[in-house]
Design a protein around this motif. Structure first.
Motif, PDB file in Angstrom:
ATOM      1  N   ASN A 417      56.532  43.601  35.606  1.00  0.00           N
ATOM      2  CA  ASN A 417      56.113  43.307  36.985  1.00  0.00           C
ATOM      3  C   ASN A 417      57.078  43.897  38.003  1.00  0.00           C
ATOM      4  O   ASN A 417      56.685  44.365  39.058  1.00  0.00           O
ATOM      5  CB  ASN A 417      56.047  41.789  37.208  1.00  0.00           C
ATOM      6  CG  ASN A 417      54.868  41.157  36.509  1.00  0.00           C
ATOM      7  OD1 ASN A 417      53.886  41.825  36.232  1.00  0.00           O
ATOM      8  ND2 ASN A 417      54.966  39.880  36.209  1.00  0.00           N
ATOM      9  N   LEU A 418      58.360  43.851  37.652  1.00  0.00           N
ATOM     10  CA  LEU A 418      59.384  44.366  38.567  1.00  0.00           C
ATOM     11  C   LEU A 418      59.504  45.883  38.478  1.00  0.00           C
ATOM     12  O   LEU A 418      60.170  46.507  39.302  1.00  0.00           O
ATOM     13  CB  LEU A 418      60.742  43.724  38.253  1.00  0.00           C
ATOM     14  CG  LEU A 418      60.869  42.217  38.503  1.00  0.00           C
ATOM     15  CD1 LEU A 418      62.157  41.681  37.913  1.00  0.00           C
ATOM     16  CD2 LEU A 418      60.813  41.935  40.002  1.00  0.00           C
TER      17      LEU A 418
ATOM     18  N   HIS B  11      69.394  39.511  48.381  1.00  0.00           N
ATOM     19  CA  HIS B  11      68.392  40.453  48.905  1.00  0.00           C
ATOM     20  C   HIS B  11      68.273  41.704  48.036  1.00  0.00           C
ATOM     21  O   HIS B  11      67.247  42.372  48.059  1.00  0.00           O
ATOM     22  CB  HIS B  11      68.753  40.857  50.337  1.00  0.00           C
ATOM     23  CG  HIS B  11      70.020  41.658  50.414  1.00  0.00           C
ATOM     24  ND1 HIS B  11      71.272  41.076  50.395  1.00  0.00           N
ATOM     25  CD2 HIS B  11      70.224  42.996  50.482  1.00  0.00           C
ATOM     26  CE1 HIS B  11      72.193  42.018  50.455  1.00  0.00           C
ATOM     27  NE2 HIS B  11      71.591  43.191  50.514  1.00  0.00           N
ATOM     28  N   GLY B  14      65.263  42.018  45.925  1.00  0.00           N
ATOM     29  CA  GLY B  14      63.972  42.053  46.615  1.00  0.00           C
ATOM     30  C   GLY B  14      63.264  43.376  46.420  1.00  0.00           C
ATOM     31  O   GLY B  14      63.608  44.167  45.531  1.00  0.00           O
ATOM     32  N   ASP B  15      62.251  43.578  47.250  1.00  0.00           N
ATOM     33  CA  ASP B  15      61.408  44.759  47.123  1.00  0.00           C
ATOM     34  C   ASP B  15      61.798  45.764  48.208  1.00  0.00           C
ATOM     35  O   ASP B  15      61.622  45.472  49.380  1.00  0.00           O
ATOM     36  CB  ASP B  15      59.949  44.318  47.259  1.00  0.00           C
ATOM     37  CG  ASP B  15      59.007  45.387  46.776  1.00  0.00           C
ATOM     38  OD1 ASP B  15      59.478  46.338  46.140  1.00  0.00           O
ATOM     39  OD2 ASP B  15      57.803  45.260  47.055  1.00  0.00           O
ATOM     40  N   PRO B  16      62.333  46.920  47.959  1.00  0.00           N
ATOM     41  CA  PRO B  16      62.584  47.460  46.617  1.00  0.00           C
ATOM     42  C   PRO B  16      63.867  46.895  46.026  1.00  0.00           C
ATOM     43  O   PRO B  16      64.766  46.500  46.766  1.00  0.00           O
ATOM     44  CB  PRO B  16      62.725  48.962  46.874  1.00  0.00           C
ATOM     45  CG  PRO B  16      63.278  49.042  48.269  1.00  0.00           C
ATOM     46  CD  PRO B  16      62.732  47.866  49.021  1.00  0.00           C
ATOM     47  N   ILE B  17      63.944  46.873  44.725  1.00  0.00           N
ATOM     48  CA  ILE B  17      65.142  46.367  44.062  1.00  0.00           C
ATOM     49  C   ILE B  17      66.267  47.380  44.228  1.00  0.00           C
ATOM     50  O   ILE B  17      66.082  48.571  43.979  1.00  0.00           O
ATOM     51  CB  ILE B  17      64.861  46.122  42.559  1.00  0.00           C
ATOM     52  CG1 ILE B  17      63.717  45.116  42.399  1.00  0.00           C
ATOM     53  CG2 ILE B  17      66.101  45.647  41.834  1.00  0.00           C
ATOM     54  CD1 ILE B  17      63.123  45.089  41.015  1.00  0.00           C
ATOM     55  N   PRO B  53      61.126  37.309  45.569  1.00  0.00           N
ATOM     56  CA  PRO B  53      61.557  37.948  44.301  1.00  0.00           C
ATOM     57  C   PRO B  53      62.620  37.149  43.551  1.00  0.00           C
ATOM     58  O   PRO B  53      62.524  36.950  42.344  1.00  0.00           O
ATOM     59  CB  PRO B  53      62.083  39.303  44.753  1.00  0.00           C
ATOM     60  CG  PRO B  53      61.379  39.579  46.029  1.00  0.00           C
ATOM     61  CD  PRO B  53      61.237  38.256  46.694  1.00  0.00           C
TER      62      PRO B  53
END
Lengths: 420, 157
Positions: A417-418, B11, B14-17, B53
């Motif tokens: 998923n990630l 953070h 989060g998206d993006p990692i 996330p």
């Protein structure tokens, strides 16, 4: 029950003694033996409650004939020639200082049916082993640990595989004149160890409960795994004292779960044998059980049976979460925890519900129940057999002794998923 | 093998990692591995408030038995001890993360993912006076080797 003993039973190869606690949750993928474990727990318990030949196909566990019951390893090992089931119980009612009692039964194949081959009763200091020989005679050996004593009972009994055979065999053995001379000082303890009917009948529920009906006839109230008896029970107690003691915790659970606010029985005639309807209220007027969500009728039999003040101590529950919203699944966790806390019940639950599991962990963390009352058994398929890993909780609700393979699928899925 | 994640790097999951968080995520989510994340007290709240996330990560790890939660009461006791030491060193006002040191003491975790260079957190963490053995601080993906040598958490009760 303190532990369950399995020996080459179905998917469980070799001998295993698995601990159980007041609240034990069976978790793991499909076809890893969780239902077989529940079935074994019932058989083991019934070895104590009824010294009858166990029924391996009693509802809701249809286990099949000997070939389906004995472990099959494949290849040269083939099928095991025997299998064993047993359990250890605390002996709080023992009169002679016996702390735990274990009963193990070994079964062999007779024309495709499993029949008793050996039955062993043991406590910390005593063991009595009944063994069936090739000529179908049953002999008994009594062992005392301290002071060391071994008595081979000379009298043998013709094995009949009948109802109460072992009760009869025990009586005969206890009458043996040699035992009366040689083991006289131990007779009371041996008698205590062999006493049957100390435990109540276990109750097992089916994974799917019966469909609701608009109108019920006043028929049977005998407990059935699919819960067909529950509407009749509700009708019988409605308006009586027992109804009041059941209604409050039932409605409390239902309200917390978002299932319904109130429940009642509507009789369609004046006599107690008249047809009746089960009605529930959810934010408005009473509605027939048929006209509300399916989850209500699925969980109702389970909750009613668990709440009723019967002598049953052991409950074997299969997937109580079916058709329930996560809120109700989580509330089931609190419900089981409260039963363990307030009533004399032992519950073994097979579940796939993370919400139920998480809530039980929360109940431990919030000190609603003790961590020592809860045990998770993780069933893992490995190299052609099934391993059962006991996982405990610490006081913060953290899992302890988690095997590295635990929830591997979920970790892989999260990585996917990630996108890492 | 366990790690503490400071709220100031939450953070990065989060998206993006962020690339610095990827080795930690892979390590924590690796099947057949005993890597664990340690949380407790106010750090748990801070992480949960840091976005979806990390919340999802915490839940996945919790359900897999890889999230070790330390009870607030235990952390409180450890934090009081840390505060005494900080006071003696004159760092009481300058160091605002005594709860993280308390968490390391209570859990046995000796690896921290943090980028907090302002508040003496890193220097205190690697000081034997506060933590025995001292902690190590993961700051970027260059520190991936620290994950392999991270010690196990102390057993819980």
């Amino acid at each position: 029950m303190l532990s369950l003993y399995l020996n080459n039973f179905r998917c469980f190869a070799g001998e295993q003694t698995i601990p159980v606690r007041r609240l034990t949750l069976l978790i793991g993928e499909n076809s890893t033996g969780k239902t077989s474990f529940l079935a074994a727990a019932r058989i083991a318990e019934k070895l104590w409650t009824t010294p009858d030949h166990p029924d391996f196909n009693e509802e809701p566990f249809k286990l099949g004939a000997f070939d389906e019951l004995a472990n099959y390893r494949g290849g040269r090992a083939g099928r095991s020639e025997s299998f064993g089931i047993g359990a250890t119980h605390p002996s709080t009612r023992g009169k002679h200082g016996i702390d735990t009692r274990t009963q193990k039964a070994t079964f062999t194949n007779t024309n495709g049916r499993p029949t008793f081959n050996c039955v062993e009763y043991s406590s910390e200091n005593y063991s009595v082993v009944f063994t069936r020989s090739d000529n179908n005679r049953v002999a008994a050996v009594i062992n005392v640990q301290s002071p060391k004593l071994n008595i081979q009972v000379k009298k043998t009994i013709n094995f009949t595989n009948d109802y109460y055979f072992f009760r009869y065999a025990i009586m005969e053995i206890l009458r043996d004149p040699e035992l009366r001379t040689e083991g006289e000082s131990h007779l009371d303890q041996i008698n205590d160890l062999l006493l049957f009917s100390h435990y109540s009948e276990p109750y097992a529920t089916a994974p799917i409960r019966t469909q609701p009906e608009r109108t019920y006839e006043a028929l049977t109230d005998a407990a059935r795994p699919q819960g067909e008896h529950v509407p009749m029970i509700l009708s019988q107690i409605y308006g009586h004292k027992e109804w009041e003691s059941l209604r409050e915790p039932l409605e409390k659970f239902a309200q917390a779960s978002g299932l319904f606010d109130q429940i009642s029985v509507k009789r369609l005639g004046r006599s107690e044998g008249s047809p009746f309807q089960i009605q529930v209220k959810i934010n408005g007027p009473a509605r027939n059980l048929m006209d509300v969500g399916y989850g209500v009728s699925q969980v109702l039999p389970l909750i009613v049976d668990l709440l009723r003040d019967t002598n049953r101590e052991l409950f074997l529950v299969q997937q109580p979460e079916v058709h329930l919203h996560p809120r109700a699944q989580a509330e089931l966790g609190s419900f089981f925890a409260s039963l363990v806390k307030t009533r004399r019940k032992q519950i073994i639950v097979e579940t796939h519900s993370d919400y139920l599991i998480d809530r039980i962990r929360t109940c431990v963390r919030e000190e609603f129940i003790k961590s020592t009352d809860v045990l998770f058994l993780y069933f893992e398929r490995q190299k052609g057999t099934i391993l059962i890993h006991p996982i405990t909780l610490d006081v913060s609700g953290n899992f302890q002794s988690v095997p590295e393979s635990f929830r591997g699928f979920f970790m892989e899925e999260e990585k996917r998923n990630l996108g890492i | 093998m366990c790690i503490i994640i400071d709220a100031n790097v939450a953070h990065t999951f989060g998206d993006p990692i962020h690339e610095d968080a990827v080795p930690i995520l892979k390590w924590l989510l690796k099947p057949r591995c005993s890597a664990m994340l340690v949380v407790g007290g106010s750090l748990t709240d801070e992480l949960y408030k840091s976005g979806e996330p990390i919340r999802r990560l915490l839940k996945t790890l919790y359900q897999a038995g890889r999230l070790r939660t330390i009870k607030a009461e235990l952390l409180q006791i450890e934090q009081q001890k840390v505060m005494k030491l900080l006071k003696a060193d004159g760092l009481e006002e300058k160091m605002n993360d005594p709860h993280i040191i308390a968490l390391a003491k209570a859990s046995g975790s000796r690896l921290l993912f943090s980028r907090d260079h302002q508040s003496h957190l890193h220097s205190v963490f690697t000081d034997r006076k506060y933590l025995q053995p001292p902690d190590k601080v993961y700051q970027t993906k260059k520190h991936t080797r620290l994950l392999r040598s991270a010690p196990k958490c102390s057993p819980s009760k």
